[in-house]
Scaffold this motif. Structure first.
Motif, PDB file in Angstrom:
ATOM      1  N   GLN A   1     -32.756 107.150   8.868  1.00 35.16           N
ATOM      2  CA  GLN A   1     -31.283 108.035   8.388  1.00 35.16           C
ATOM      3  C   GLN A   1     -31.000 107.677   6.738  1.00 35.16           C
ATOM      4  OE1 GLN A   1     -27.768 106.208   9.316  1.00 35.16           O
ATOM      5  NE2 GLN A   1     -27.168 107.553   9.510  1.00 35.16           N
TER       6      GLN A   1
ATOM      7  N   GLU B   1     -28.818 100.864  16.550  1.00 34.13           N
ATOM      8  CA  GLU B   1     -29.239  99.897  15.873  1.00 34.13           C
ATOM      9  C   GLU B   1     -29.473 101.013  13.806  1.00 34.13           C
ATOM     10  OE1 GLU B   1     -33.421  98.540  16.601  1.00 34.13           O
ATOM     11  OE2 GLU B   1     -33.050  98.325  17.548  1.00 34.13           O
ATOM     12  N   GLU B   2     -30.008 100.085  12.916  1.00 32.83           N
ATOM     13  CA  GLU B   2     -29.726 101.286  11.278  1.00 32.83           C
ATOM     14  C   GLU B   2     -31.048 101.811  11.520  1.00 32.83           C
ATOM     15  OE1 GLU B   2     -28.260  98.732   8.542  1.00 32.83           O
ATOM     16  OE2 GLU B   2     -26.329  97.770   9.400  1.00 32.83           O
ATOM     17  N   TYR B   3     -31.311 103.236  11.429  1.00 37.41           N
ATOM     18  CA  TYR B   3     -32.674 103.050  10.832  1.00 37.41           C
ATOM     19  C   TYR B   3     -32.963 104.048   9.516  1.00 37.41           C
ATOM     20  CZ  TYR B   3     -32.397 103.535  16.246  1.00 37.41           C
ATOM     21  OH  TYR B   3     -33.354 103.038  17.913  1.00 37.41           O
TER      22      TYR B   3
ATOM     23  N   GLY C   1     -33.802 100.429   9.121  1.00 37.15           N
ATOM     24  CA  GLY C   1     -32.780 100.460   8.306  1.00 37.15           C
ATOM     25  C   GLY C   1     -32.093  99.006   7.502  1.00 37.15           C
ATOM     26  N   HIS C   2     -31.951  98.671   8.635  1.00 37.83           N
ATOM     27  CA  HIS C   2     -31.425  97.053   8.873  1.00 37.83           C
ATOM     28  C   HIS C   2     -32.227  95.484   8.142  1.00 37.83           C
ATOM     29  CE1 HIS C   2     -30.342  93.279   9.809  1.00 37.83           C
ATOM     30  NE2 HIS C   2     -28.444  93.340   9.282  1.00 37.83           N
TER      31      HIS C   2
ATOM     32  N   LEU D   1     -26.157 103.786   5.806  1.00 34.28           N
ATOM     33  CA  LEU D   1     -26.808 103.747   7.317  1.00 34.28           C
ATOM     34  C   LEU D   1     -25.688 103.865   8.207  1.00 34.28           C
ATOM     35  CD1 LEU D   1     -30.447 101.981   6.937  1.00 34.28           C
ATOM     36  CD2 LEU D   1     -29.733 104.599   6.863  1.00 34.28           C
ATOM     37  N   THR D   2     -25.818 104.437  10.082  1.00 30.52           N
ATOM     38  CA  THR D   2     -24.516 103.901  10.696  1.00 30.52           C
ATOM     39  C   THR D   2     -25.585 103.635  11.791  1.00 30.52           C
ATOM     40  OG1 THR D   2     -24.468 106.049  11.510  1.00 30.52           O
ATOM     41  CG2 THR D   2     -22.911 105.429   9.679  1.00 30.52           C
ATOM     42  N   THR D   3     -25.100 103.185  13.250  1.00 33.49           N
ATOM     43  CA  THR D   3     -25.604 102.881  13.760  1.00 33.49           C
ATOM     44  C   THR D   3     -24.687 103.577  15.036  1.00 33.49           C
ATOM     45  OG1 THR D   3     -23.891 100.995  14.974  1.00 33.49           O
ATOM     46  CG2 THR D   3     -25.935  99.545  13.334  1.00 33.49           C
TER      47      THR D   3
END
Length: 477
Positions: free
Chosen positions: A206, A201-203, A85-86, A193-195
């Motif tokens: 999500q 990590e940002e997936y 995601g990141h 997005l959250t971690t």
């Protein structure tokens, strides 16, 4: 209906530790292209307005490779690998004006086909989805995220292996990790997005949940061939993917009219071209930009790299690199054609012959045990066994010219720069360092003299001396 603008984001920042290699994982080769090169080639079918490659580990090497294979692609560096995601957000931040469809791909899926991507985008755009997941049905889904569906068969969620129930583990439809997104809705979801996971990590998965929660639709498209979705994590998987691609390439060639005696030992790069009615014998590799014309026979035991072979030619147990073989010409067995070796129609380069940066004219022959470097040979010439074109004087290379219908005797050395004019001969065993005029015989060797009785005087008692004694006795009788 006008096709929406399409943008491709290729995720290629991972280190690939399990490859155990100084070479970034994305640069490992499978039949003529790097892993990422295959994905970029497939993505070209989408005619993307932008192709953005997210790089990280080995960024300089990956960027340099991209400049060679996809010069219009742009790169952005993910300084810290903080999840898919990141990485996607880093890419989109570098493309503030992008609209339409955003396709997110991985750089280590070399079997991905252009047709699969085209179908993914078509399904996504026709359905008006916020996102569309590329899925696959596999026999063994172990370790992969499963696709969960609602009561109507629509996409509901992705559950990872470690979080799946016993019933969910039995599902064989998996998430490929590749998606088509609506650009504006993707930007919104990425901000949410959250971690909050074990890896911190940002997936990207999500983002799908956030889109569903916002009331948007998420669709799926199942790849016709599950191999399209296969990634590569280590050298064993790399070999497996190479084998799958070999079968794909060979099957397509055989269906197009190419004969293969042994497909299992035939390796053809995706960048090579082979016409119908070509026969490929066992243990053949066709690499790079090799082009084989109709009616030719290649192998057995031959490797051709960046080589052009004309119609009806034969290449047997040979190694060629950057060479050209004319129609009905023959090469080998056990020949080596180096860069810029050019054989004209009906030319012959035979056993244990090496040719480099030279032209062998129409119908000319270099049949045995010879080296031809930096030379031009005319038509219908014959170069005898053991001939060496001595092209290097220790400081520079020089050129030799051998005319039409020239006959060079066996075990001769042509010391460049030298010219052997049309219709001339060179006597066997000559070391020629002066031009030979047309119609002449060039002789450059010492006169032979026989010293009678030398063996009996110098080698008494040897088997040679005894044989000479017997021959003398028989002669006296």
């Amino acid at each position: 209906m006008t096709q929406p603008q399409r943008t491709v984001i290729l995720l290629a920042a991972g280190e690939g530790k399990r490859m155990r290699s100084a070479v970034p994982k994305m640069l490992h080769e499978v039949l003529g292209r790097s892993l990422m090169g295959h994905v970029l080639a497939a993505a070209e079918a989408l005619d993307p307005a932008e192709t953005m490659v997210v790089v990280g580990h080995g960024a300089e090497q990956v960027s340099a490779h991209l400049a060679d294979i996809a010069p219009t692609a742009r790169t952005v560096v993910q300084e810290k690998q903080l999840g898919t995601g990141h990485a996607t957000r880093v890419a989109l931040d570098a493309l503030p004006d992008v609209d339409g469809t955003v396709v997110v791909l991985y750089g280590d899926t070399p079997l991905l086909q252009a047709s699969t991507l085209a179908e993914l985008c078509a399904a996504h755009e026709a359905g008006g989805h916020a996102a569309t997941v590329l899925t696959a049905s596999v026999d063994d889904p172990t370790g992969l995220g499963r696709i969960l569906r609602d009561g109507d068969g629509g996409f509901a969620a992705i559950v990872e292996q470690k979080d799946a129930t016993a019933g969910q583990l039995a599902i064989t439809e998996i998430n490929s990790g590749m998606y088509a997104f609506d650009a504006s809705r993707l930007r919104v979801a990425l901000k949410g997005l959250t971690t909050d996971n074990s890896q911190g990590e940002e997936y990207l998965t999500q983002a799908l949940t956030l889109m569903l929660d916002a009331g948007h639709s998420v669709g799926t498209h199942t790849a016709a061939d599950f191999a399209d979705t296969l990634g590569c994590n280590d050298r064993e998987q790399l070999a497996w993917l190479r084998g799958l691609m070999q079968k794909r390439v060979n099957s397509a060639l055989m269906r197009s009219g190419v004969t293969m005696d042994d497909p299992a030992t035939t390796w053809v790069d995706v960048t090579a071209e082979v016409a119908a009615d070509v026969t490929i014998r066992p243990n053949v590799q066709l690499k790079g930009r090799t082009v084989i014309a109709a009616g030719s026979e290649i192998g057995p035991d031959s490797t051709l790299t960046d080589t052009i072979v004309g119609e009806g030619a034969s290449v047997v147990r040979a190694h060629t690199l950057g060479a050209s073989v004319g129609a009905k010409a023959s090469v080998g067995p056990f020949a080596y054609l180096r860069p810029d070796a050019e054989l004209a129609e009906r030319a012959k380069v035979g056993t244990f012959v090496e040719v480099k940066n030279s032209r062998v004219g129409e119908g000319s022959k270099v049949p045995h045990l010879s080296y031809v470097g930096d030379a031009t040979i005319g038509v219908e010439a014959n170069i005898g066994a053991g001939t060496i074109v001595a092209n290097y004087d220790g400081m520079a290379k020089h050129r030799t010219r051998i005319g039409d219908a020239v006959f060079v005797g066996s075990d001769s050395v042509l010391i460049a720069p030298v010219s052997i004019a049309d219709g001339s001969y060179v006597a066997a065993g000559s070391a020629v360092d002066k031009d030979v005029p047309s119609g002449s015989l060039g002789v450059a060797r010492g006169r032979q003299r026989n010293i009678e009785g030398w063996v009996a005087r110098s080698r008494p008692g040897t088997k040679t001396a005894k044989a000479a004694e017997r021959a003398a006795g028989e002669h006296e009788e």
